[in-house]
Design a protein around this motif. Structure first.
Motif, mmCIF file in Angstrom:
data_model
loop_
_atom_site.group_PDB
_atom_site.id
_atom_site.type_symbol
_atom_site.label_atom_id
_atom_site.label_comp_id
_atom_site.label_asym_id
_atom_site.label_seq_id
_atom_site.Cartn_x
_atom_site.Cartn_y
_atom_site.Cartn_z
ATOM 1 N N ARG A 74 0.811 -1.222 0.000
ATOM 2 C CA ARG A 74 0.000 0.000 0.000
ATOM 3 C C ARG A 74 0.841 1.266 0.000
ATOM 4 N N ALA A 75 2.150 1.112 -0.165
ATOM 5 C CA ALA A 75 3.037 2.271 -0.083
ATOM 6 C C ALA A 75 2.737 3.306 -1.167
ATOM 7 N N TYR A 76 2.208 2.859 -2.298
ATOM 8 C CA TYR A 76 1.928 3.816 -3.375
ATOM 9 C C TYR A 76 0.904 4.870 -2.972
ATOM 10 N N LEU A 77 0.108 4.587 -1.928
ATOM 11 C CA LEU A 77 -0.887 5.559 -1.481
ATOM 12 C C LEU A 77 -0.240 6.786 -0.843
ATOM 13 N N THR A 78 1.051 6.681 -0.455
ATOM 14 C CA THR A 78 1.718 7.838 0.135
ATOM 15 C C THR A 78 2.051 8.898 -0.901
ATOM 16 N N ALA A 79 1.759 8.640 -2.188
ATOM 17 C CA ALA A 79 1.985 9.661 -3.212
ATOM 18 C C ALA A 79 1.185 10.920 -2.926
ATOM 19 N N LEU A 103 9.907 2.051 -2.214
ATOM 20 C CA LEU A 103 8.448 1.958 -2.165
ATOM 21 C C LEU A 103 7.765 3.318 -2.256
ATOM 22 N N ALA A 104 8.405 4.333 -1.690
ATOM 23 C CA ALA A 104 7.804 5.674 -1.648
ATOM 24 C C ALA A 104 8.859 6.699 -2.044
ATOM 25 N N PRO A 105 9.137 6.800 -3.347
ATOM 26 C CA PRO A 105 10.223 7.672 -3.807
ATOM 27 C C PRO A 105 10.058 9.136 -3.424
#
Length: 316
Positions: A216-221, A247-249
């Protein structure tokens, strides 16, 4: 030396919750790790309270909060923090979580994005499987019985004194031993041991951490994220910071030199500098259900979202 903020109590669903508050301004919710309590933040609460409302609870099963036979899952803790903020009439907060509290912070942001302005994770659980063998051991059968013997008054006094002396002498391998000594002392209470084992079994087994933010790390975008790690962390290795970058660039990642699992205690000034700069350089997330749906659809299709911003900071 100024006194610590006065501890307060409130009942949530019939269970007493302890917490301290200080200051005024945008809210900061500070979440401690396993077998700790709000006092882990003593060196940063007052400085942060100069321009923020700081709330530092004792999580259920910890400190002076109740220790019932109850729900000690990440989701349960996230629900408890939502209820506490609601009782305090706080609409939104930047959530700062250390170790297991970092996992709770991530779960809170996932369950309640409308309440979350930013995330600051300090040596967080939930990034990769690696974790200290001591943590894995605490999930095994016989842990409570062993600790009941090791925390008998005479034995506990000798062992804690030995740990403190080893730390004072800076013997090899004694990083964070002073904090570990306080945790060891807290486990003299049977209900505290039971709570700790129950919550750890929900996230750790003999192979390590099995609950992860990776999927779910992509949700930190859409959420400002900062991660702080001690370079010599003996509990959760700082090498997991590289996983955060993958995971969260868009996350800001900072490694604190000459620090272990408790950088907010080893180097409070440096941690304060990082947090203040992060708060000043980011805007609170604006909850947008349409944007959330877009991220979920993209993640479902590709397995992750494409980074929207470059890495704010690498190791320091």
């Amino acid at each position: 030396m100024k006194a610590s903020p006065k501890i307060r109590f409130v009942d949530v669903h019939g269970h007493r919750r302890a917490f301290v508050t200080a200051g005024q301004g945008p809210a900061l919710l500070l979440l401690h790790g396993v077998a700790c309590d709000h006092t882990t933040w003593d060196r940063v609460i007052r400085p942060l309270a100069r321009d923020h409302t700081v709330i530092a609870p004792d999580l259920l099963g910890h400190g002076r909060s109740a220790k019932p036979h109850a729900d000690y899952s990440l989701g349960g803790y996230a629900n408890g923090m939502r209820d506490l903020l609601s009782l305090l009439q706080i609409e939104r907060a930047t959530v700062v979580g250390h170790s297991f509290g970092g996992g709770v912070a991530m779960q809170f942001a996932y369950q309640f994005p409308e309440l979350t302005e930013r995330l600051v994770l300090i040596a967080p659980g939930g990034i990769g499987p690696e974790v200290s063998p001591i943590i894995r051991m605490a999930t095994m059968p016989g842990f409570q019985e062993l600790m009941s013997l090791l925390t008998l008054p005479g034995i506990r006094h000798v062992n804690r004194t030995g740990l403190q002396l080893a730390h004072a002498a800076r013997l090899p391998g004694t990083r964070d031993v002073d904090e570990i000594a306080a945790i060891y002392d807290s486990l003299r209470h049977p209900e505290a041991r039971a709570a700790v084992q129950q919550l750890l079994r929900g996230v750790v087994d003999r192979r390590g951490q099995f609950v992860t933010m990776a999927d779910r790390a992509y949700l930190t975008a859409s959420l400002p994220l900062a991660v702080i790690w001690g370079a010599q962390d003996p509990i959760i290795p700082s090498s997991q910071a590289r996983t955060v970058q993958e995971l969260a660039p868009a996350a800001r990642v900072e490694i604190v030199d000459d620090s272990g699992h408790f950088p907010h205690r080893d180097h409070p000034r440096e941690v304060l500098r990082i947090i203040r700069d992060f708060l000043a350089s980011t805007q609170p997330a604006a909850y947008d259900p349409m944007r959330l749906g877009e991220l979920l659809r993209r993640g479902q299709q590709t397995g992750h979202a494409q980074p929207e911003r470059s890495l704010h900071a690498v190791t320091g």
